[in-house]
Design a protein around this motif. Structure first.
Motif, PDB file in Angstrom:
ATOM      1  N   ARG A  12       0.827  -1.213   0.000  1.00 34.40           N
ATOM      2  CA  ARG A  12       0.000   0.000   0.000  1.00 34.40           C
ATOM      3  C   ARG A  12       0.855   1.254   0.000  1.00 34.40           C
ATOM      4  NH1 ARG A  12      -4.035   1.134   4.139  1.00 34.40           N
ATOM      5  NH2 ARG A  12      -2.482   0.548   5.659  1.00 34.40           N
ATOM      6  N   CYS A  13       2.159   1.128   0.321  1.00 35.54           N
ATOM      7  CA  CYS A  13       3.007   2.316   0.440  1.00 35.54           C
ATOM      8  C   CYS A  13       3.629   2.744  -0.886  1.00 35.54           C
ATOM      9  CB  CYS A  13       4.113   2.090   1.476  1.00 35.54           C
ATOM     10  SG  CYS A  13       5.423   0.956   0.940  1.00 35.54           S
ATOM     11  N   GLY A  14       3.718   1.837  -1.843  1.00 37.93           N
ATOM     12  CA  GLY A  14       4.317   2.148  -3.133  1.00 37.93           C
ATOM     13  C   GLY A  14       5.819   1.977  -3.188  1.00 37.93           C
ATOM     14  N   LYS A  15       6.447   1.535  -2.094  1.00 40.28           N
ATOM     15  CA  LYS A  15       7.904   1.400  -2.040  1.00 40.28           C
ATOM     16  C   LYS A  15       8.410   0.016  -2.436  1.00 40.28           C
ATOM     17  CE  LYS A  15       8.273   4.775   1.691  1.00 40.28           C
ATOM     18  NZ  LYS A  15       8.630   4.970   3.104  1.00 40.28           N
ATOM     19  N   SER A  16       7.547  -0.964  -2.510  1.00 42.16           N
ATOM     20  CA  SER A  16       7.958  -2.341  -2.786  1.00 42.16           C
ATOM     21  C   SER A  16       8.616  -2.464  -4.161  1.00 42.16           C
ATOM     22  CB  SER A  16       6.751  -3.285  -2.735  1.00 42.16           C
ATOM     23  OG  SER A  16       7.136  -4.602  -3.097  1.00 42.16           O
ATOM     24  N   ALA A  17       9.692  -3.232  -4.213  1.00 44.79           N
ATOM     25  CA  ALA A  17      10.356  -3.529  -5.484  1.00 44.79           C
ATOM     26  C   ALA A  17       9.659  -4.685  -6.190  1.00 44.79           C
ATOM     27  CB  ALA A  17      11.826  -3.866  -5.236  1.00 44.79           C
ATOM     28  N   ASN A  18       8.695  -5.283  -5.520  1.00 48.67           N
ATOM     29  CA  ASN A  18       7.988  -6.454  -6.056  1.00 48.67           C
ATOM     30  C   ASN A  18       6.486  -6.181  -6.156  1.00 48.67           C
ATOM     31  OD1 ASN A  18       7.759  -9.116  -6.968  1.00 48.67           O
ATOM     32  ND2 ASN A  18       7.401  -9.898  -4.915  1.00 48.67           N
ATOM     33  N   LYS A  19       6.109  -4.967  -6.569  1.00 50.32           N
ATOM     34  CA  LYS A  19       4.691  -4.607  -6.653  1.00 50.32           C
ATOM     35  C   LYS A  19       3.934  -5.565  -7.556  1.00 50.32           C
ATOM     36  CE  LYS A  19       5.513   0.288  -6.171  1.00 50.32           C
ATOM     37  NZ  LYS A  19       6.775   0.552  -6.783  1.00 50.32           N
ATOM     38  N   PRO A  20       2.740  -5.922  -7.223  1.00 45.28           N
ATOM     39  CA  PRO A  20       1.885  -5.361  -6.185  1.00 45.28           C
ATOM     40  C   PRO A  20       2.108  -5.993  -4.817  1.00 45.28           C
ATOM     41  CG  PRO A  20       0.624  -6.989  -7.366  1.00 45.28           C
ATOM     42  CD  PRO A  20       1.988  -6.909  -8.021  1.00 45.28           C
ATOM     43  N   TYR A  21       3.087  -6.909  -4.696  1.00 44.71           N
ATOM     44  CA  TYR A  21       3.313  -7.628  -3.446  1.00 44.71           C
ATOM     45  C   TYR A  21       4.225  -6.843  -2.517  1.00 44.71           C
ATOM     46  CZ  TYR A  21       1.377 -11.136  -6.483  1.00 44.71           C
ATOM     47  OH  TYR A  21       0.568 -11.787  -7.367  1.00 44.71           O
ATOM     48  N   CYS A  22       3.963  -6.936  -1.229  1.00 44.15           N
ATOM     49  CA  CYS A  22       4.757  -6.255  -0.209  1.00 44.15           C
ATOM     50  C   CYS A  22       6.095  -6.972  -0.031  1.00 44.15           C
ATOM     51  CB  CYS A  22       3.988  -6.249   1.123  1.00 44.15           C
ATOM     52  SG  CYS A  22       4.902  -5.479   2.465  1.00 44.15           S
ATOM     53  N   ASP A  23       7.185  -6.197   0.067  1.00 46.43           N
ATOM     54  CA  ASP A  23       8.498  -6.768   0.356  1.00 46.43           C
ATOM     55  C   ASP A  23       9.076  -6.229   1.663  1.00 46.43           C
ATOM     56  OD1 ASP A  23       9.335  -4.197  -0.260  1.00 46.43           O
ATOM     57  OD2 ASP A  23      10.588  -4.786  -1.963  1.00 46.43           O
ATOM     58  N   GLY A  24       8.236  -5.538   2.448  1.00 48.25           N
ATOM     59  CA  GLY A  24       8.672  -5.004   3.743  1.00 48.25           C
ATOM     60  C   GLY A  24       9.334  -3.640   3.654  1.00 48.25           C
ATOM     61  N   SER A  25       9.353  -3.031   2.487  1.00 48.91           N
ATOM     62  CA  SER A  25      10.012  -1.720   2.306  1.00 48.91           C
ATOM     63  C   SER A  25       9.403  -0.638   3.182  1.00 48.91           C
ATOM     64  CB  SER A  25       9.948  -1.282   0.842  1.00 48.91           C
ATOM     65  OG  SER A  25      10.741  -2.121   0.050  1.00 48.91           O
ATOM     66  N   HIS A  26       8.135  -0.773   3.578  1.00 46.46           N
ATOM     67  CA  HIS A  26       7.503   0.247   4.417  1.00 46.46           C
ATOM     68  C   HIS A  26       8.178   0.340   5.784  1.00 46.46           C
ATOM     69  CE1 HIS A  26       5.424  -3.550   5.262  1.00 46.46           C
ATOM     70  NE2 HIS A  26       5.298  -3.101   6.479  1.00 46.46           N
ATOM     71  N   ASN A  27       8.923  -0.690   6.184  1.00 49.14           N
ATOM     72  CA  ASN A  27       9.631  -0.683   7.474  1.00 49.14           C
ATOM     73  C   ASN A  27      11.006  -0.053   7.385  1.00 49.14           C
ATOM     74  OD1 ASN A  27       7.631  -2.000   9.007  1.00 49.14           O
ATOM     75  ND2 ASN A  27       8.290  -3.981   8.223  1.00 49.14           N
ATOM     76  N   LYS A  28      11.530   0.131   6.184  1.00 45.90           N
ATOM     77  CA  LYS A  28      12.886   0.669   5.998  1.00 45.90           C
ATOM     78  C   LYS A  28      12.859   2.177   6.013  1.00 45.90           C
ATOM     79  CE  LYS A  28      13.891  -3.329   3.191  1.00 45.90           C
ATOM     80  NZ  LYS A  28      14.017  -3.825   1.824  1.00 45.90           N
ATOM     81  N   LYS A  29      13.851   2.767   6.662  1.00 42.46           N
ATOM     82  CA  LYS A  29      13.937   4.245   6.743  1.00 42.46           C
ATOM     83  C   LYS A  29      15.124   4.745   5.976  1.00 42.46           C
ATOM     84  CE  LYS A  29      11.346   4.638  10.879  1.00 42.46           C
ATOM     85  NZ  LYS A  29      10.988   5.423  11.971  1.00 42.46           N
TER      86      LYS A  29
END
Length: 64
Positions: free
Chosen positions: A47-64
């Motif tokens: 949902r954040c748009g940061k994933s390198a594997n869209k549309p699937y989440c790769d945990g990028s929303h946790n990275k700062k």
């Protein structure tokens, strides 16, 4: 005469606060670009748009 097979789907969608959508259950994902259809049982959608594997989440929303 050919019988039509009915695809019955049922899914639970959870909105994770500050995170992805978690989808579990009996559902079908259709990738129109690749012409693929799968029934994975559980997925996490970005949902954040940061994933390198869209549309699937790769945990990028946790990275700062």
């Amino acid at each position: 005469m050919e019988e039509k097979k009915e695809n019955r789907t049922e899914a639970l969608i959870k909105v994770i606060e500050a995170g992805p959508l978690k989808i579990t259950g009996n559902f079908i994902i259709k990738d129109l670009k690749k012409g693929e259809e799968t029934s994975p049982g559980e997925i996490w959608l970005c949902r954040c748009g940061k994933s390198a594997n869209k549309p699937y989440c790769d945990g990028s929303h946790n990275k700062k």
